[in-house]
Scaffold this motif. Sequence first.
Motif, short mmCIF file in Angstrom:
data_model
loop_
_atom_site.label_atom_id
_atom_site.label_comp_id
_atom_site.label_asym_id
_atom_site.label_seq_id
_atom_site.Cartn_x
_atom_site.Cartn_y
_atom_site.Cartn_z
N THR A 51 99.94 -91.68 -31.29
CA THR A 51 100.59 -91.82 -32.59
C THR A 51 99.63 -91.48 -33.72
O THR A 51 100.00 -90.77 -34.67
N THR A 52 98.40 -91.98 -33.63
CA THR A 52 97.44 -91.65 -34.70
C THR A 52 97.15 -90.15 -34.71
O THR A 52 97.02 -89.55 -35.78
N ALA A 53 97.07 -89.59 -33.51
CA ALA A 53 96.81 -88.14 -33.46
C ALA A 53 97.94 -87.38 -34.15
O ALA A 53 97.69 -86.45 -34.93
N ALA A 54 99.18 -87.82 -33.88
CA ALA A 54 100.31 -87.15 -34.52
C ALA A 54 100.23 -87.32 -36.03
O ALA A 54 100.48 -86.38 -36.80
N PHE A 55 99.85 -88.52 -36.45
CA PHE A 55 99.71 -88.79 -37.88
C PHE A 55 98.66 -87.87 -38.50
O PHE A 55 98.90 -87.24 -39.54
#
Lengths: 473, 367
Positions: free
Chosen positions: B235-239
């Motif tokens: 999720t952080t990577a996507a963010f």
Amino acid sequence: MSEIGLQLTATHPPNVDVLVVGGGNAALCAAITAREAGASVMLLEHAPREFRGGNSRHTRNLRAMHDRPEGVLVDSYGEDEYWDDLLRVTGGETNEELARMTIRASAGLPSWMSAHGVHFQPSLTGTLSLGRTNAFFLGGGKALVNAYYRTAERLGVRILYDSEVTELRMEEDAVRAVTVVSRGFPLTILPRSVVVASGGFQANIGWLEEYWGEAAKNFIIRGTPFAQGTVLRNLLGQGVQRVGDPVQCHAVAIDARAPKFDGGIVTRLDCVPFSIVVDRDGNRFYDEGEDFWPKRYAIWGRLVALRPDQIAYAVVDAKAAKLFMPSVFPAIAAETIPELARKLGLDPARLDATVMRYNAAVHPGHFDSTKLDDCRTEGLDPPKTHWAQRIDTPPFIGYPLRPGITFTYLGVRVNARAEVLMEDGRPAANLWASGEIMAGNILGRGYLAGFGMTIGTVFGRVAGAEAARRARN
Amino acid sequence: MPESDVLIEARREMEICNACRYCEGFCAVFPAMARERAFSGADLTYLANLCHNCQGCYYACQYAPPHPFGVNVPRTFALLREESYRRYSWPQPLARAFESNGFVVASTTAVSLAGVLLAVVALTERGTLARGHAGPGAFYEIVPWAAMTGVALVTMLFSILALAMGAAMFWREAGSAVAPRSRAIVRGLRDALTLRNLGGGGHGCNDSDEAFSQRRRYLHHAMAYGFLACFASTTTAAFYAYFLGRPAPYALFSLPVVLGAIGGAGLLAGTSGLIWLKIVSNRASAAERLFGGDFALLGLLWLAAASGLLLLGLRTTDAMGTLLAIHLGLILSLFLLLPYSKFVHGVYRSLALIRDAADRHAADPTV
Ligand SMILES: Cc1cc2nc3c(=O)[nH]c(=O)nc-3n(C[C@H](O)[C@H](O)[C@H](O)COP(=O)(O)OP(=O)(O)OC[C@H]3O[C@@H](n4cnc5c(N)ncnc54)[C@H](O)[C@@H]3O)c2cc1C
Ligand code: SF4
Ligand code: SF4
């Protein structure tokens, strides 16, 4: 220890310091204590591994004295109150020296048990009244037995399942040899010390018949089928002093549909105070509402045992159905009393007449199941003195009752060191006893919930320590 | 609807337990059972999903086989849970995924692995898989950004929808009678997150035999929190990629990599331990029929974690291309399988724990 290591043969009679006969609570406490004292220990359990642990695996708690709140035990329960309780239930048929010694020693039991793997839990729902006096085992008696077997194995106690002791050969007040059938093969063991913890003889219907006649055939044995009393009978035949009345046993009224053996706790029925109980002929025979059930359940076994065919039937109506713990067997229900009688196998007219007579005698009052209320009958014989409500709201429900035998009281006499006494009063040289086989020393009659396990644990530890000490001297 | 044999057996056993109650201290199941006198199918579904399969009540049971009563609550409840996974599957035809679930999980994984690899080969220039890629956006040279996010988003959203539909159906049938208050929800979720009921009343469970231990609980924690950390990493990577405009891969000490590494390690340790426990444990109280599905999901999680960690370690080498494709193939099958594998137990278990908290409060408002 590998299974192969346990293959003993008659040609190589093993010598051990301490031989423990039995595989329940009393035996395990003795074996563990003796092993911790440095003795080599062998434990012989008649049952196969799956059914190890005798009656002990059906238990749930033990009664322990405590002067202040301790672990799961709330409040306090002192020596004198404990002693008074015992005096009351036994009607004085006890041995004050042994009883007080047991009571005092009970104070140290929970911590010893915890140290040997037993876990406790707060008292079970529906048994809140025991939370002060009794410590409940987490998971019940089988979990306790499992914990002790693990501890014993870890300590190096040699355990043989499927091994029935058939004879303790005594000479000059000492056990010289022990004869065993181990996994179908004969085996003789020459131990230095012997602890007998083989339970009562309640599963031996033939023996019960000697005192109860044909009636014993209709008894249901609540616990282990391995309580055959072989060792007890063998010892009593060799000059060991007996204790306890052979007719006395702990007998409760249980659901007649229970299996012949090992039905355990779930076969109990506690509907009696809210019911009327009739015998085979449809007649009432005792005051069902005399007192709270925990104080009365142990007399109902005997009451039913004394009725024709040793059977009785509790009848309640829909009003009372929710007042007691559900039974494991389905309620037998019907819309009318005659129909219920037919389903129970009773004479419909007789049961109907009994219910009508009872209903007519019910004196209105304020029903309260939590106290000795004022709902009673008038002009009825026998009366129902509390919780008497008319049986008038269908569906009507019936449960068949039979005597369920918990354990017998006949045993061997011991002293405070758990030494088995001979008929002349002197202790046998190398024989100790613990558990049901000697409980009759303290429980001449009656019963105190949780006291059986207390006796077995206290005397098991004493017997184990003494037997180890003698063997190593 | 006719009742299944397993349901009828569960009712028989609960009626025995309710007359006994010796196991009350082990877990939430027995106090919840004691609040009932008769057991509907929904009650039993609820109780079965409340059971954490700790085996405590099997070893403690004086009525366990070979006693004629044959009480084996952990096994019976495991079988009943599996029936409820099918019953609440959405869309219904996919309930069949739970019959021979091990095969379904394994073949879905194989197909999605092969699919990703073939797609990369077909859609990228020759040799992409066989060499390393470096610098920002390197991953997208292998799997284009739009394809990666598109597929991930669609499968994830579908899986979440399917899980939510299952949860709704479960709650309608087996949830609490009144809407739970927020406190009950918090309590239920806390019990789920701490696995309080796998504590066996404080001392642990019968993980593999009569001995008590907390191994299973801690291994499950490692796995579940590892999974969550990996999810957080993704999720952080996507963010980072969408909102900060910083495409993967990230530096060794960036948040996505740290979370992924820790999560991957937890997953690897947890799943390895749980697989080992399953192999060495006594089978008497286990539902061996379901082992295929259990092992398959554990194995898939293990592979996903291992491939992720391997990718991290070898991302500067020529193996990077192939490893990334393999890792993404595994993640894709994991996303697809969430609603059709043992994973669903987490959803129903949490709901059962919320109902338990609500029922406890209803029975005694002081708790
Ligand atoms: C349903 C039920 C519930 C009970 N609940 C409680 C309770 O909550 N609290 C409590 O204090 N008491 C309770 N009791 C009573 C309690 O079970 C006994 O007082 C206690 O277990 C006695 O322990 P023991 O070791 O002497 O006998 P057991 O536990 O009966 O052990 C006797 C052992 O000897 C073995 N054995 C017998 N003969 C031989 C032989 N010839 N050779 C080798 N081995 C042999 C048997 O296989 C068995 O393992 C309950 C009893 C029943 C039936
Ligand atoms: S699992 Fe066995 S011991 Fe436990 S409550 Fe049920 S019947 Fe009693
Ligand atoms: S959680 Fe453990 S003790 Fe509770 S029902 Fe399940 S197996 Fe039995």
